[in-house]
Every structure is written in structure tokens, then in C-alpha cells.
Design an enzyme around this catalytic site. Structure first.
Site, PDB file in Angstrom:
ATOM      1  N   GLY A  81      50.145  48.114  31.767  1.00 20.39           N
ATOM      2  CA  GLY A  81      49.459  47.092  32.754  1.00 20.39           C
ATOM      3  C   GLY A  81      48.527  46.143  32.617  1.00 20.39           C
ATOM      4  CD  GLU A  82      46.385  44.642  26.659  1.00 23.46           C
ATOM      5  OE1 GLU A  82      45.386  44.025  25.974  1.00 23.46           O
ATOM      6  OE2 GLU A  82      46.666  45.788  25.988  1.00 23.46           O
TER       7      GLU A  82
END
Length: 283
Positions: A81-82
Site C-alpha cells: 500500500g505504499e
């Protein structure tokens, strides 16, 4: 009460041992306590896409929680989820929803790689580099990596072959100008200069994968041997062909094979010319 989210996805569930029907309740975490992972497989993030996602997050919030693991102290490192994390910072969020899971560095990298592969967020080179890191850093065999990533052994092997391409060609894959299929075909050439030249041709002419495979096959075909010459450097077959052509007033070709056997080819323009040729041969 926060709405419960479903599992992490089939590949992530299998890696982390989560049942597909299990529900995970996200936590709200101070965004300043979260840091990206140095092992993030995805290296490139489109500024335009981040800006669009940031605008959406500012209105609707983060729909899919970020997956993190706890470090020493109060810090957390992103597993998956960067992109959402970056867009959330752009949107000015103070907290974000997260799933906090226990995972060592190997598990974290596997999860990050699988999550990106499931979302098809990686370009072919990023995918190949992620697989190579799993194999080299953690002593895996290709069979191990294929099993952990739920990919076939040939798929893993073909992905790694892309890393053998020249840097300029790898960049074309990163930019999306060439597909993984193009890259696999070009990797079969071997010669770096030929690969680069072929890649430029594929891009400039817009060749599809099948056309690229045909081009590679042509480039890999063995070159036809040059006509044999005598020890004094004279091609007697060519010279004899020239002399006979002048004498008979038509094209004559003399070819000599490796065992000194060969053939003579005579040409004629029509049936009347054939009669004249037969008359010459009968003299």
C-alpha cells in the site's frame, strides 16, 4: 465502529495463512509513524496517478487499508500500500487505516511482491527484480519462488530472462514501449548489439510479439557460407559462369559444392529460345 474488511486476497491469504472468509478490523495509525519499505518491488510511481488518488482520498478517505508490520519502538513499515500511503500524505491525512501483521523481512517481501502482482502494478522489470531478490537474498531456488508466488516455474524463468537484456532495452520495458512478450523474444538473440538494434526496430515499426519472434528467428538463422575461392583468391565458378554466359548469349550459372560436385544452370526466354539452346548443345 469501523467497517470490517475482507481478507487480503488469495495470494496474500495463502502466504500469511489467513482464511479467505476471515475478517480483519483495520486500525487508525498516525501517518508519521509509518515508513516505506526499502524492499518495495515497485520503483516507479506516476505523479499524475498519485495526484488523482490523492484527490479521491481527500474526498472519500482510504478505502483499502495499508498493510504494515511493527518495528522496534513505535515505528511501522509498509508491506503493501505504499501508493496509498504516498497519496494520503499528499492529501494531508494525519492518520490512515492499517492492517498490522506480524512478518519478518522475508515474509514482508513476499507479501509486497504478491500484492503488487495481484494488482498488476509492476512493470516486467520490477517483477523480475523482485523475484531475483527473493532468490538471491533468501537462498531460494526458482522452484521455491514459483511456489511462494503462485506462479509456474516457466513463468519465473521467463521473468528472470528479462534481466539479461541490455539496460537500454530493459528501460523500454519499464516505459511500456515493449511488453514482457517482446522482451522474452528479444532475449533469445543473445548478442547485445543485435538485441538493441532489434528492439529499436520493434518499437519504431510497432511490431507485435509474433512479428518480433519472426524477426528474432531471422536474426538467429546461420549466415549462408560465402562462395569458395581457390587458393589464389579467384572464384572460378563465378568466372566460368561469366565466360559461358558471354559465349552462349544467355545467363549461365555454375555452382560447385563441397565435394567439387555441382551443377550448371542455363536460362531461356521462350520456346524458340529453348530450340536455339538445344541446337547449341547438340553441336
Amino acid at each position: 465502529m469501523a467497517k470490517k474488511q475482507l481478507g487480503l486476497g488469495k495470494g496474500l491469504d495463502e502466504l500469511f495463512g489467513v482464511d479467505e472468509t476471515e475478517e480483519l478490523t483495520p486500525s487508525e495509525l498516525d501517518i508519521n509513524l509509518i515508513e516505506p519499505s526499502r524492499e518495495q518491488p515497485r520503483k516507479r510511481f506516476s505523479e499524475e496517478e498519485l495526484s488523482e488518488l490523492s484527490e479521491s482520498i481527500a474526498i472519500h478517505g482510504v478505502i483499502t487499508p495499508i498493510t504494515v508490520r511493527k518495528l522496534d519502538g513505535e515505528r511501522y513499515r509498509i508491506i503493501a500500500g505504499e501508493r496509498r500511503y504516498r497519496a494520503s500524505r499528499m492529501a494531508g491525512l494525519k492518520t490512515v487505516p492499517v492492517h498490522i501483521i506480524e512478518a519478518d523481512e522475508l515474509k514482508a517481501m513476499e507479501l509486497a511482491l504478491v500484492e503488487n502482482l495481484q494488482r498488476q502494478d509492476l512493470n516486467p522489470i520490477e517483477e523480475a527484480e523482485g523475484i531475483r531478490t527473493l532468490i538471491e537474498r533468501y537462498g531460494m531456488r526458482q522452484e521455491d519462488a514459483s511456489e511462494r508466488l503462485s506462479k509456474s516455474r516457466p513463468a519465473v524463468t521467463n521473468a528472470l530472462r528479462l534481466l539479461e537484456l541490455p539496460e537500454t532495452v530493459r528501460e523500454l520495458l519499464v516505459e511500456g514501449k515493449l511488453s514482457a512478450g517482446h522482451g522474452r523474444a528479444l532475449a533469445g538473440i543473445g548478442d547485445e548489439k543485435l538485441v538493441s538494434a532489434a528492439a529499436e526496430k520493434v518499437v519504431s515499426e510497432g511490431l507485435n510479439v509474433r512479428q518480433t519472434e519472426a524477426l528474432v528467428k531471422k536474426l538467429r538463422a546461420p549466415a549462408k557460407p560465402a562462395p569458395k575461392k581457390s587458393g589464389d583468391g579467384v572464384d572460378y565458378a563465378a568466372e566460368l559462369s561469366r565466360q559461358l554466359s558471354e559465349k552462349m548469349g544467355r545467363e549461365v550459372r555454375v555452382s560447385v559444392g563441397r565435394s567439387n560436385a555441382g551443377k550448371v544452370t542455363l536460362s531461356f526466354s521462350d520456346l524458340d529460345d529453348l530450340d536455339r539452346l538445344l541446337g547449341l548443345l547438340g553441336q
